[in-house]
Design an enzyme around this catalytic site. Structure first.
Site, short mmCIF file in Angstrom:
data_model
loop_
_atom_site.label_atom_id
_atom_site.label_comp_id
_atom_site.label_asym_id
_atom_site.label_seq_id
_atom_site.Cartn_x
_atom_site.Cartn_y
_atom_site.Cartn_z
N HIS A 140 66.31 7.49 60.12
CA HIS A 140 65.88 6.35 60.95
C HIS A 140 66.33 5.00 60.38
O HIS A 140 66.24 3.98 61.06
CB HIS A 140 64.35 6.30 61.08
CG HIS A 140 63.77 7.45 61.83
ND1 HIS A 140 64.21 7.82 63.08
CD2 HIS A 140 62.76 8.32 61.52
CE1 HIS A 140 63.51 8.88 63.51
NE2 HIS A 140 62.63 9.20 62.58
N ASP A 177 65.74 17.13 63.53
CA ASP A 177 64.42 16.53 63.32
C ASP A 177 63.82 16.25 64.70
O ASP A 177 64.54 15.97 65.65
CB ASP A 177 64.61 15.21 62.55
CG ASP A 177 63.31 14.60 62.08
OD1 ASP A 177 63.01 14.67 60.88
OD2 ASP A 177 62.58 14.02 62.94
N HIS A 179 62.32 13.82 65.72
CA HIS A 179 62.53 12.43 66.12
C HIS A 179 64.03 12.14 66.24
O HIS A 179 64.84 12.79 65.59
CB HIS A 179 61.88 11.49 65.09
CG HIS A 179 60.43 11.80 64.84
ND1 HIS A 179 60.00 12.51 63.74
CD2 HIS A 179 59.33 11.54 65.59
CE1 HIS A 179 58.67 12.65 63.81
NE2 HIS A 179 58.25 12.08 64.92
N ASP A 265 59.84 18.89 61.36
CA ASP A 265 58.69 18.40 62.13
C ASP A 265 58.74 18.82 63.59
O ASP A 265 57.93 18.36 64.39
CB ASP A 265 58.54 16.87 62.00
CG ASP A 265 59.86 16.13 62.09
OD1 ASP A 265 60.87 16.75 62.49
OD2 ASP A 265 59.89 14.93 61.77
#
Ligand SMILES: [Zn+2]
Length: 368
Positions: A140, A177, A179, A265
């Site tokens: 990120h 991931d 996200h 995740d």
């Protein structure tokens, strides 16, 4: 004979995100609790590997810290200096939801450096593939700010670094991931030599990135593929996304090496995602990428650990990935895998989302 490298350093566990109510900083109005991004998930993975004798069967890779020059491939000099200064004092927030304590600057350099060291070990033929169990995570982080628990963009810095070798011209990054891999995407958005693919939960984090329409720009158009998936996807949806989009795109693009930004995740037990993957699915996705890497780039595959916040379950997912990479059997049996259910089958709304992403990715997937 396949040899799998393993990057680990105890210092990764000393990166301190402080107390929080999950992800919310203490504010005096609620009882502070743990920060979801704490060392336990990764430490318990390493401990499980040690307890079952898997660690010594891998080739230990000792990380060298990334240099400031390497970090500058992605981040501004001002940002790097800011993190260094804060880290030498009490720490702080690197940007948006990226808390850190004293000393995290050096640890973040060691995390990026661990991925870089492993990538060169693969390219130099020291190991066939590798797993980098690094912390803090990176996907990120943006050029001038940390985001979402990430300080330096480990995978993007590594890709830039290996592209400076004259035996490498094209690299692919697959980010599974839960996200969106916004930081990695932003670095290579106009670069046709780096294919970035992100499978993520639609509109989770960051809230306004990761759309299907974001396909890259200029000469890089078509070389960024976003596959936003509806909440509730399990093994069926991820398998279909891999078979229909990710693997064909990789086969058409023909990179010299593949990196996986491996967030755990998307597991069914994660507090920060709403997907339903089990360790068995992480194992089969790893096998799919490994088989493709063997076909197109001599098996050169580097898996870099990103998110994953279920301290109980991340270790089982991580072990499954490392077993697939290495061909070793640790003897660990995932006690949660019995929760496989019909929810793992591909549902109509999931298929619709995958088909939409497939249409946007057609340049790379049609001829694959
Ligand atoms: Zn994540």
């Amino acid at each position: 004979m396949r040899k799998t490298g393993f990057v680990w350093d105890e210092k990764y566990m000393w990166h301190d995100t402080g107390n929080a109510l999950g992800v919310l900083p203490p504010d005096g109005k609620f009882q502070p609790w743990i920060h979801f991004e704490n060392p336990e998930t990764k430490r318990r993975l390493k401990n499980l590997m040690d307890a079952y004798g898997l660690t010594p069967r891998l080739e230990r890779i000792y990380p060298l810290a990334a240099t400031v020059e390497q970090v500058k491939y992605v981040h501004t000099a001002e940002y790097i200096e800011r993190i260094k200064t804060m880290s030498a004092d009490k720490g702080g927030n690197a940007g948006e939801s990226a808390p850190f304590g004293p000393g995290s600057y050096e640890i973040a350099l060691l995390a990026a450096g661990g991925c870089i060291t492993a990538a060169h070990a693969i390219l130099d033929g020291v190991v066939t593939n590798a797993y980098a169990l690094v912390r803090p995570c990176g996907h990120h982080a943006e050029a001038d700010r940390g985001r979402g628990f990430c300080i330096f963009s480990n995978v993007a810095i590594t890709v830039k670094d290996i592209l400076s070798r004259n035996d490498i011209s094209r690299v692919a990054v697959v980010d599974w991931d839960v996200h969106h891999g916004n930081g990695t995407e932003s670095v290579f958005y106009e670069n046709p030599n780096v294919l970035t693919i992100s499978l993520h939960e639609d509109s989770l984090y960051p809230y306004n990135t990761g759309a299907i329409e974001d396909r890259g720009e200029g000469v890089g158009e078509g070389f960024n593929i976003n596959v936003p998936l509806p909440p509730g996807c399990g093994g069926g949806a991820y398998h279909a996304a891999m078979e229909r989009i990710v693997l064909p795109a990789l086969k058409t693009f023909k990179p010299d090496m593949i990196l996986v930004a491996s967030g755990l995740d998307a597991s069914t037990w994660d507090p920060l995602g709403h997907m339903m993957l089990l360790s068995t699915h992480y194992r089969s996705m790893t096998q799919q990428i490994l088989d493709t890497a063997t076909q197109i780039c001599q098996g050169r595959l580097l898996v870099c650990h990103e998110g994953g916040y279920s301290a109980g379950y991340v270790p089982f997912c991580g072990i499954a990935i490392i077993e697939a990479l290495s061909g070793e059997q640790s003897g660990v049996i995932d006690p949660f895998s019995k929760y496989e259910s019909s929810w793992q089958l591909l549902k109509p709304n999931q298929e619709e989302a995958i088909n939409k992403a497939l249409q946007a990715a057609v340049i790379l997937t049609a001829t694959g």
